[in-house]
Design an enzyme around this catalytic site. Sequence first.
Site, mmCIF file in Angstrom:
data_model
loop_
_atom_site.group_PDB
_atom_site.id
_atom_site.type_symbol
_atom_site.label_atom_id
_atom_site.label_comp_id
_atom_site.label_asym_id
_atom_site.label_seq_id
_atom_site.Cartn_x
_atom_site.Cartn_y
_atom_site.Cartn_z
ATOM 1 N N GLU A 1 -4.731 8.689 17.748
ATOM 2 C CA GLU A 1 -5.190 9.979 17.739
ATOM 3 C C GLU A 1 -6.253 9.983 16.582
ATOM 4 O O GLU A 1 -7.463 10.648 17.016
ATOM 5 C CB GLU A 1 -4.292 11.066 18.023
ATOM 6 C CG GLU A 1 -3.313 11.220 19.168
ATOM 7 C CD GLU A 1 -2.211 10.060 19.290
ATOM 8 O OE1 GLU A 1 -2.056 9.347 18.367
ATOM 9 O OE2 GLU A 1 -1.723 9.743 20.289
ATOM 10 N N GLN B 1 0.799 -1.268 0.011
ATOM 11 C CA GLN B 1 0.079 -0.051 0.023
ATOM 12 C C GLN B 1 0.806 1.308 -0.017
ATOM 13 O O GLN B 1 1.605 1.406 1.089
ATOM 14 C CB GLN B 1 -1.039 -0.194 1.233
ATOM 15 C CG GLN B 1 -1.732 1.086 1.725
ATOM 16 C CD GLN B 1 -1.963 1.291 3.137
ATOM 17 O OE1 GLN B 1 -1.597 0.501 3.905
ATOM 18 N NE2 GLN B 1 -3.135 1.922 3.291
ATOM 19 N N SER C 1 4.819 -1.025 3.797
ATOM 20 C CA SER C 1 4.857 -2.375 4.480
ATOM 21 C C SER C 1 4.948 -3.411 3.125
ATOM 22 O O SER C 1 4.225 -3.257 2.372
ATOM 23 C CB SER C 1 4.091 -2.717 5.456
ATOM 24 O OG SER C 1 4.076 -1.741 6.454
ATOM 25 N N SER D 1 1.251 6.697 2.381
ATOM 26 C CA SER D 1 2.051 7.559 3.137
ATOM 27 C C SER D 1 3.205 7.971 2.479
ATOM 28 O O SER D 1 3.893 7.647 1.650
ATOM 29 C CB SER D 1 2.452 6.930 4.511
ATOM 30 O OG SER D 1 1.513 6.262 5.260
ATOM 31 N N GLU E 1 -8.946 -1.485 6.421
ATOM 32 C CA GLU E 1 -7.720 -1.909 7.022
ATOM 33 C C GLU E 1 -7.916 -1.880 8.685
ATOM 34 O O GLU E 1 -7.433 -2.705 9.190
ATOM 35 C CB GLU E 1 -6.538 -0.834 6.800
ATOM 36 C CG GLU E 1 -5.431 -1.053 7.606
ATOM 37 C CD GLU E 1 -4.209 -0.195 7.174
ATOM 38 O OE1 GLU E 1 -4.247 0.865 6.412
ATOM 39 O OE2 GLU E 1 -2.905 -0.452 7.542
HETATM 40 C C1 LIG Z 1 4.841 -0.389 10.927
HETATM 41 C C2 LIG Z 1 4.341 0.520 10.287
HETATM 42 C C3 LIG Z 1 3.782 0.075 9.007
HETATM 43 C C4 LIG Z 1 3.262 1.203 8.194
HETATM 44 N N1 LIG Z 1 2.778 0.663 6.551
HETATM 45 C C5 LIG Z 1 2.305 1.260 5.879
HETATM 46 C C6 LIG Z 1 2.079 0.933 4.530
HETATM 47 O O1 LIG Z 1 2.074 -0.330 4.224
HETATM 48 N N2 LIG Z 1 1.560 2.010 3.687
HETATM 49 C C7 LIG Z 1 1.380 3.251 4.124
HETATM 50 O O2 LIG Z 1 1.187 4.214 3.012
HETATM 51 N N3 LIG Z 1 1.713 3.743 5.256
HETATM 52 C C8 LIG Z 1 2.310 2.971 6.327
HETATM 53 N N4 LIG Z 1 2.369 3.271 7.563
HETATM 54 C C9 LIG Z 1 2.656 4.727 7.971
HETATM 55 C C10 LIG Z 1 1.351 5.023 8.744
HETATM 56 O O3 LIG Z 1 0.060 4.961 8.277
HETATM 57 C C11 LIG Z 1 1.584 6.350 9.060
HETATM 58 O O4 LIG Z 1 2.829 6.464 9.958
HETATM 59 C C12 LIG Z 1 0.631 7.307 10.250
HETATM 60 O O5 LIG Z 1 -0.538 7.334 9.313
HETATM 61 C C13 LIG Z 1 1.070 8.419 10.849
HETATM 62 O O6 LIG Z 1 1.771 9.102 9.794
HETATM 63 P P1 LIG Z 1 3.026 10.065 10.405
HETATM 64 O O7 LIG Z 1 3.991 8.780 10.460
HETATM 65 O O8 LIG Z 1 3.278 10.753 8.922
HETATM 66 O O9 LIG Z 1 3.049 10.690 11.372
HETATM 67 P P2 LIG Z 1 2.349 12.266 11.621
HETATM 68 O O10 LIG Z 1 1.146 12.278 10.802
HETATM 69 O O11 LIG Z 1 3.447 13.356 11.456
HETATM 70 O O12 LIG Z 1 1.805 12.267 13.041
HETATM 71 C C14 LIG Z 1 2.595 12.728 14.180
HETATM 72 C C15 LIG Z 1 1.823 12.713 15.433
HETATM 73 O O13 LIG Z 1 1.038 13.679 15.452
HETATM 74 C C16 LIG Z 1 -0.226 13.146 15.851
HETATM 75 N N5 LIG Z 1 -1.516 13.905 15.016
HETATM 76 C C17 LIG Z 1 -1.200 14.113 13.637
HETATM 77 N N6 LIG Z 1 -2.638 14.700 13.105
HETATM 78 C C18 LIG Z 1 -3.197 14.896 14.237
HETATM 79 C C19 LIG Z 1 -4.307 15.458 14.406
HETATM 80 N N7 LIG Z 1 -5.175 16.056 13.451
HETATM 81 N N8 LIG Z 1 -5.104 15.121 15.679
HETATM 82 C C20 LIG Z 1 -4.516 14.630 16.713
HETATM 83 N N9 LIG Z 1 -3.269 14.243 16.600
HETATM 84 C C21 LIG Z 1 -2.528 14.266 15.559
HETATM 85 C C22 LIG Z 1 -0.491 11.697 15.357
HETATM 86 O O14 LIG Z 1 -1.279 10.893 16.047
HETATM 87 C C23 LIG Z 1 1.192 11.471 15.826
HETATM 88 O O15 LIG Z 1 1.216 10.963 17.171
HETATM 89 C C24 LIG Z 1 3.034 2.391 8.378
HETATM 90 C C25 LIG Z 1 3.430 2.889 9.769
HETATM 91 C C26 LIG Z 1 4.189 2.085 10.517
HETATM 92 C C27 LIG Z 1 4.682 2.364 11.850
#
Ligand SMILES: Cc1cc2nc3c(=O)[nH]c(=O)nc-3n(C[C@H](O)[C@H](O)[C@H](O)COP(=O)(O)OP(=O)(O)OC[C@H]3O[C@@H](n4cnc5c(N)ncnc54)[C@H](O)[C@@H]3O)c2cc1C
Length: 398
Positions: free
Chosen positions: A365, A124, A159, A127, A242
């Site tokens: 969150e 997928q 992933s 991100s 998902e």
């Molecule tokens: C093990 C793992 C596997 C993954 N696999 C995939 C995959 O296969 N494909 C894919 O596309 N993505 C994947 N992801 C990505 C995952 O979907 C994102 O990491 C996740 O959506 C958070 O985005 P970010 O890491 O950019 O954090 P950010 O969006 O930058 O968030 C940082 C912090 O701010 C908080 N925050 C942000 N916005 C808000 C809001 N509006 N209100 C309250 N709190 C908020 C978040 O909760 C978090 O604590 C994976 C992540 C992990 C850890």
Amino acid sequence: MNDLTEEQIRTELALILDRRSADTRLSTMGAGSDDLDEGRRYLANTVRDGWHVPTWPREHGGQDASAHQNSLIGRVLREFVVPDLYPFAIGLGMVGPALLQHGTEVQQRDWLKPIASGEAIWCQMFSEPEAGSDLANVALTAQQDGDEWILGGQKTWTSRAMWADWAICLARTDPTQPKHKGLTMFAIPMSLSGVEIRPLMQMNRDAHFSEVFVDGARISDQCRIGDVGEGWRVAMTVLAHERAGGGSRGGGDGNARGLKLPSWVADLQVLVGEQSSDWRNKVAAIYARDTTSRWTAQRAGDEARSTGSPGPAGSGAKLRTVNSYKSRSYLANRTAGAHGMLEDGHGYIETLTAPSMSIRGGTDEIQRNILGERVLGLPGEPRLDRDVSWSESRRGLI
Ligand SMILES: Cc1cc2nc3c(=O)[nH]c(=O)nc-3n(C[C@H](O)[C@H](O)[C@H](O)COP(=O)(O)OP(=O)(O)OC[C@H]3O[C@@H](n4cnc5c(N)ncnc54)[C@H](O)[C@@H]3O)c2cc1C
């Protein structure tokens, strides 16, 4: 096929699968395991009669089962050895249902059966470095060139990318539209020239997720899933599935039939020897939460499979499932004492994997935001960039 009784399902499955025993141990969510073969064998074995994705149409590897029949099969399957299907889960649980809802007949014909049989692994590509929680901010572009699209940009946290044959990829096709509107969904072959995969290592030492760089990769318009500009709608279907956990059947938490306690408690009992009432209380609390979490996930999964649209219940299911996974992992690891700090210690891999559960598939969150806004009817977050073109909002005008 008429609905089978529980006993008939059991008899049929016993012909092709091994029963779980008290000693059956499997990994979950791919933690500490890179094994693709067991999952491939299991899916190849079950696809003929559509046992793993029963609600899918028969011609695509299912058995046209009702939601009720599907839950019954799921329950009985837990008595058999179903390997950790983590490498296959995006195809089975997210891409498959999205194709059934948004894919063309040709796409369904070409892609669904290989997913159900384990021949094709999907990942997928949603991100990006600046589009995680704010997924609609995706910047990877797709530009139309006749019957083809040319893709360029970067994805991250993809992933299973290094195992994948295909990706479902969200791309920006019209930067002049507001951010949710200028997006389109594509399927891209991972072997395509211009696609580079760089694995990243997690703290549990798995390298299951990657950065993916795309530079000038060309795909046919037949790889577009849904209409141009409708990518957000397709993405929401994928994400709702998902969260509802549609693909997560399989893995290490099943029970042998007739066992009163799940295998994780039996494992812990061996470790603790003398059991304090404090320890028993902790186990009972987790067990109770685990059971309600399973029911909630099952309800959300059934809703997803029967309506094709899981709705916000999946967010509640995801929060509970994550909480349950974490509590079990931490208790197992603490119960193991000092030995739990070693790589072969009980609950070690799971403890190092557990924090990621609160991030992948949308953070805790974000799930709470969805529940607050869409279930409890609380006021929404301010969304100043909703009606501004994506390129303008990127220039910091708001
Ligand atoms: C093990 C793992 C596997 C993954 N696999 C995939 C995959 O296969 N494909 C894919 O596309 N993505 C994947 N992801 C990505 C995952 O979907 C994102 O990491 C996740 O959506 C958070 O985005 P970010 O890491 O950019 O954090 P950010 O969006 O930058 O968030 C940082 C912090 O701010 C908080 N925050 C942000 N916005 C808000 C809001 N509006 N209100 C309250 N709190 C908020 C978040 O909760 C978090 O604590 C994976 C992540 C992990 C850890």
